[in-house]
Design a protein around this motif. Sequence first.
Motif, PDB file in Angstrom:
ATOM      1  N   PRO A 121      -6.140  -0.358  -2.323  1.00  0.00           N
ATOM      2  CA  PRO A 121      -7.418  -0.237  -3.030  1.00  0.00           C
ATOM      3  C   PRO A 121      -7.734   1.187  -3.491  1.00  0.00           C
ATOM      4  O   PRO A 121      -8.374   1.359  -4.518  1.00  0.00           O
ATOM      5  CB  PRO A 121      -8.463  -0.708  -2.012  1.00  0.00           C
ATOM      6  N   CYS A 122      -7.330   2.199  -2.725  1.00  0.00           N
ATOM      7  CA  CYS A 122      -7.755   3.559  -3.075  1.00  0.00           C
ATOM      8  C   CYS A 122      -6.611   4.518  -3.382  1.00  0.00           C
ATOM      9  O   CYS A 122      -6.868   5.719  -3.524  1.00  0.00           O
ATOM     10  CB  CYS A 122      -8.618   4.155  -1.969  1.00  0.00           C
ATOM     11  N   ASN A 123      -5.382   4.032  -3.462  1.00  0.00           N
ATOM     12  CA  ASN A 123      -4.276   4.974  -3.699  1.00  0.00           C
ATOM     13  C   ASN A 123      -4.554   5.886  -4.883  1.00  0.00           C
ATOM     14  O   ASN A 123      -4.431   7.111  -4.795  1.00  0.00           O
ATOM     15  CB  ASN A 123      -2.965   4.234  -3.981  1.00  0.00           C
ATOM     16  N   GLU A 124      -4.935   5.263  -5.997  1.00  0.00           N
ATOM     17  CA  GLU A 124      -5.154   6.053  -7.210  1.00  0.00           C
ATOM     18  C   GLU A 124      -6.288   7.042  -7.041  1.00  0.00           C
ATOM     19  O   GLU A 124      -6.205   8.183  -7.452  1.00  0.00           O
ATOM     20  CB  GLU A 124      -5.528   5.135  -8.368  1.00  0.00           C
TER      21      GLU A 124
ATOM     22  N   GLU B  92      -0.176  -2.686 -18.590  1.00  0.00           N
ATOM     23  CA  GLU B  92       0.452  -3.437 -17.505  1.00  0.00           C
ATOM     24  C   GLU B  92      -0.030  -2.865 -16.192  1.00  0.00           C
ATOM     25  O   GLU B  92      -0.464  -1.719 -16.133  1.00  0.00           O
ATOM     26  CB  GLU B  92       1.973  -3.287 -17.574  1.00  0.00           C
ATOM     27  N   ALA B  93       0.045  -3.653 -15.146  1.00  0.00           N
ATOM     28  CA  ALA B  93      -0.373  -3.154 -13.839  1.00  0.00           C
ATOM     29  C   ALA B  93       0.433  -3.853 -12.765  1.00  0.00           C
ATOM     30  O   ALA B  93       0.677  -5.055 -12.845  1.00  0.00           O
ATOM     31  CB  ALA B  93      -1.854  -3.422 -13.624  1.00  0.00           C
ATOM     32  N   SER B  94       0.852  -3.080 -11.793  1.00  0.00           N
ATOM     33  CA  SER B  94       1.595  -3.687 -10.688  1.00  0.00           C
ATOM     34  C   SER B  94       0.622  -4.157  -9.609  1.00  0.00           C
ATOM     35  O   SER B  94       0.996  -4.827  -8.669  1.00  0.00           O
ATOM     36  CB  SER B  94       2.569  -2.676 -10.093  1.00  0.00           C
ATOM     37  N   TYR B  95      -0.636  -3.785  -9.772  1.00  0.00           N
ATOM     38  CA  TYR B  95      -1.611  -4.065  -8.719  1.00  0.00           C
ATOM     39  C   TYR B  95      -2.908  -4.509  -9.363  1.00  0.00           C
ATOM     40  O   TYR B  95      -3.317  -3.955 -10.381  1.00  0.00           O
ATOM     41  CB  TYR B  95      -1.848  -2.794  -7.902  1.00  0.00           C
TER      42      TYR B  95
ATOM     43  N   VAL C 114       0.840  -1.204   0.000  1.00  0.00           N
ATOM     44  CA  VAL C 114       0.000   0.000   0.000  1.00  0.00           C
ATOM     45  C   VAL C 114       0.874   1.252   0.000  1.00  0.00           C
ATOM     46  O   VAL C 114       0.592   2.220  -0.702  1.00  0.00           O
ATOM     47  CB  VAL C 114      -0.983  -0.013   1.192  1.00  0.00           C
ATOM     48  N   VAL C 115       1.972   1.206   0.760  1.00  0.00           N
ATOM     49  CA  VAL C 115       2.882   2.350   0.770  1.00  0.00           C
ATOM     50  C   VAL C 115       3.456   2.588  -0.632  1.00  0.00           C
ATOM     51  O   VAL C 115       3.585   3.722  -1.084  1.00  0.00           O
ATOM     52  CB  VAL C 115       4.024   2.139   1.803  1.00  0.00           C
ATOM     53  N   LYS C 116       3.738   1.492  -1.324  1.00  0.00           N
ATOM     54  CA  LYS C 116       4.297   1.616  -2.689  1.00  0.00           C
ATOM     55  C   LYS C 116       3.277   2.155  -3.680  1.00  0.00           C
ATOM     56  O   LYS C 116       3.613   2.474  -4.811  1.00  0.00           O
ATOM     57  CB  LYS C 116       4.739   0.224  -3.192  1.00  0.00           C
ATOM     58  N   GLY C 117       2.006   2.193  -3.282  1.00  0.00           N
ATOM     59  CA  GLY C 117       0.981   2.698  -4.204  1.00  0.00           C
ATOM     60  C   GLY C 117      -0.042   1.642  -4.555  1.00  0.00           C
ATOM     61  O   GLY C 117      -1.015   1.925  -5.261  1.00  0.00           O
TER      62      GLY C 117
END
Lengths: 309, 309, 244, 244
Positions: free
Chosen positions: A274-277, D208-211, A268-271
């Motif tokens: 679920p809601c970072n974006e 692409e996606a990292s998540y 989550v810290v890396k981005g």
Amino acid sequence: MLTRMDSFQATIDADGRIEPRDAMPEGYRKTLIRQIAQHAHSEIIGMQPEGNWISRAPSLRRKAILMAKVQDEAGHGLYLYAAAETLGVDRAELLDLLHAGRQKYSSIFNYPTLTWADIGAIGWLVDGAAIVNQVPLCRCSYGPYARAMVRVCKEESFHQRQGFEILHTLCNGTPGQKAMAQDALDRWWWPSLMMFGPPDAASTHSEQSMAWGIKRHSNDELRQRFVDMTVPQADILGLRVPDDGLVYDDATGHYTFTEPDYAELYEVVKGNGPCNEKRLAHRVKAHEDGAWVREAAAAYAAKRQEAVA
Amino acid sequence: MLTRMDSFQATIDADGRIEPRDAMPEGYRKTLIRQIAQHAHSEIIGMQPEGNWISRAPSLRRKAILMAKVQDEAGHGLYLYAAAETLGVDRAELLDLLHAGRQKYSSIFNYPTLTWADIGAIGWLVDGAAIVNQVPLCRCSYGPYARAMVRVCKEESFHQRQGFEILHTLCNGTPGQKAMAQDALDRWWWPSLMMFGPPDAASTHSEQSMAWGIKRHSNDELRQRFVDMTVPQADILGLRVPDDGLVYDDATGHYTFTEPDYAELYEVVKGNGPCNEKRLAHRVKAHEDGAWVREAAAAYAAKRQEAVA
Amino acid sequence: MSDLFDYTVRLGDDALIAAQRTAEWIAAAPQLEEDVALGNIGLDQLGQARSLLQYAGSLDGRTEDDLAYFREEREFRNLQLCELPNGDFAHAMARLLYFATYQHLLYEELRTCADETLAGVAGKAVKEVAYHVDHATQWVLRLGDGTEESHRRMQAALEALWPYTGEMFESDELIGRLAVAVDPAPLRAEWERRVLAVIDESTCSRPEASYQHTGGRSGRHTEHLGYLLAELQHVARSHPGATW
Amino acid sequence: MSDLFDYTVRLGDDALIAAQRTAEWIAAAPQLEEDVALGNIGLDQLGQARSLLQYAGSLDGRTEDDLAYFREEREFRNLQLCELPNGDFAHAMARLLYFATYQHLLYEELRTCADETLAGVAGKAVKEVAYHVDHATQWVLRLGDGTEESHRRMQAALEALWPYTGEMFESDELIGRLAVAVDPAPLRAEWERRVLAVIDESTCSRPEASYQHTGGRSGRHTEHLGYLLAELQHVARSHPGATW
């Protein structure tokens, strides 16, 4: 003769306060800017998950309390950016760093608020954890930050009680309401434990911050304090903390608990939460949508200035 | 020798059909373009007040019926623009005229849909009035328009029954539902009567249109037909038509009724109705938001064309 | 239901719906100071709504929440001006200027009315809305006389909302019957004087309109209110009888 | 509630929420033909939703409307992909390409399953979604290989939604237990082959996606679903027990 830096160290050693015009090591200044900015960013990003329920709050009284709370967070953002500015940066710069993803905010706000009970859970757990983190900061070695924290903590303990009260009402309400409260605790428990950061063994910035009197307690100490404080409150609510490993240890007077999944925290810290974006996009949109307004205010002020001169 | 225009008049006199390649007076062509375009515009603007309730339809069955209805209106728009195009204009031009406020659409769509019952009232009254207006157009002297109307009328009588059925269910439902139905009739009755246009004495385009076989009945005749058809249906529903002057005249077999407030009609036609701005703005926004899509489709088609050549 | 109930609900609904729209700005304002300011304004409006709806409810055995959460759209009596979607920040400030100036004139009279409760609510509210007027005024001046873009947007907003201002000053039978009610019609001249003075100073031109919307006082709203209420009421209606 | 109920609700909710979003395009599409086409697609999706929710409801004595209108957000089991706001037309077509290709592969298998009702629904639906795939494919090609702007938007949409595609192929215990359920995990390779072929031909680059987002199948949704449901359910919840 004492150098200005000796005086810094002497102040720190005496548990005194460093003020903006005092000399300070560059590392101290940078650490503080990073920490205060991250704290300020957390306040303003934190407006979103709770703001998400203002329009849908199920009673007018709760709506008013929630609006006031979210507004308080904007206020906290203001004090904290002001505290950071005493260190020679300005708010606009810090916001740009936030918007570019180069400064962080608390990862807790990258989880969604899915029901009204989440508003209770955030107040109770998230503000609860924030208070545990922040009360020691009221004695932080940097004066402006310490003073901002005094004000912030006072309001947050108020918010924490309000959150508890929301859940208390739900837990004494219909079965549907009670289930909603339990569900919220199930979802927010682990992210709340992670608010204290990685375990001490893996914590990078801690040692120097301790030496500088910015940090007063280790992550794990604070996490333990939070668990010890929160579990009895869950009992009062009649909610079950979602940890099968949770046991009260008579010998130590503390709860033993299962460590959260820090791999999730790092993601989550890396981005990758679920809601970072969504959080960042919302923030950037508000900023960009408001650009013409800020420009107009500046242009107007400049015209007045001219008129006076 | 007969001129081509003599042949036009002969066809009209014999109640035959004018087809796109036949000669026709410029006035005939212009009148038809104006009327068909206005009719097409009404179909696509008419999607908005009903579309307003698709997301909130109170049962999935009703949601499906409403979606299909609104989609039919898009289809009607397509046939009608195609009919207009046989007269040497194109859809894009006509849409530009609509968007610029230089061509009209039916004023009925400038009233808001405020409750679910309005969807019933629109189906029952507005489609009902449209059918009364349009059935004679199935015998219109211009072939493509007449044929489009046959298809449109068939679907609209289906829509009209669905609208009646919505109200019938409400009228046999809870007191709240029944009240909602009465309220809808109260609000839609007078605007529906105005759908037949100004009273004959004040109607501008009628005489020439009659001579050309575009129009078959006067506004007031059609209005009377609508009232005679609708009042007994209101009785079946158990709803009260909001006209204290409404009386059945045994001698004539017709209802006597109060004339609507044509001053209001003229205002709404001029642009001064509750939703004129909203309807046009929504339409223009959809068109503008879609510009890049239409451009992309054209560019892609051109590339394919080139590749083939 | 009594005239007093109906009248109080009008004022309460204005404030409630205004608060709901104002709150949508929170966490979306052009700068943090404005998140705080709009939060304050929204809270003031919501506070007025609560006092008024509590009072109305007390007249017929309902609570503020019964009135806010369990009435249908057609029973709401607010001005259409209050329910329109937010638009850009210039629209927010135009609406606030128009609405708060009206509220200020209204509350100023209402605080001397014979109904103690209404007078009390008005006495507190008049100070709040004076601040709202001031806040809106400052922004209309800044935006009107700021950049080319802000001038254009401010002008557009003033014009877009002008057709929704006539409704504020409509008198009707209820107003005629109810002694404590403030007749809004005579407030219009002073409202125009104040609002136009701000518009003039802002370098914007005075808006005109050939049409004035109406209907809110009899529950005929724009199509926007239904969506606002769906959001406002959904949780409460999903748990009928629950306490929060 | 049975596994069969839970499984059927997943598929039904996907279709229902997709239909709700598709319907938002009606009267807002880039051209009239597209209003018609999206109307058709939305109707197909809604039809699938109704068949599936009727069947699920029949397993525990509820109606399709009980399930659509009287469940809470946390009880909905749709993919998050279906609930995301519409965005621009490129987003609509990217979502339709991703979702309909998945549905097509799924229904193709489901139509030979041992549950006659599910097989019947799938047999009808598979033809519908084949058309949806085709429609989306045509538009992804046009937009990807149209103008510079359309290419940019198409690329952005493909990338924005890619992190919501992983959820479609998640297996879980329910899938393991229920014999008639189609395990979506093995469908992934063919889905990627088909979707990437379209993307390649469109001249867009592969996203692409990292998540990868997850949670829909256990009722953990995005914050968007609550608003969608407030709108969907408000009238029905305002008149509990009424027939429509």
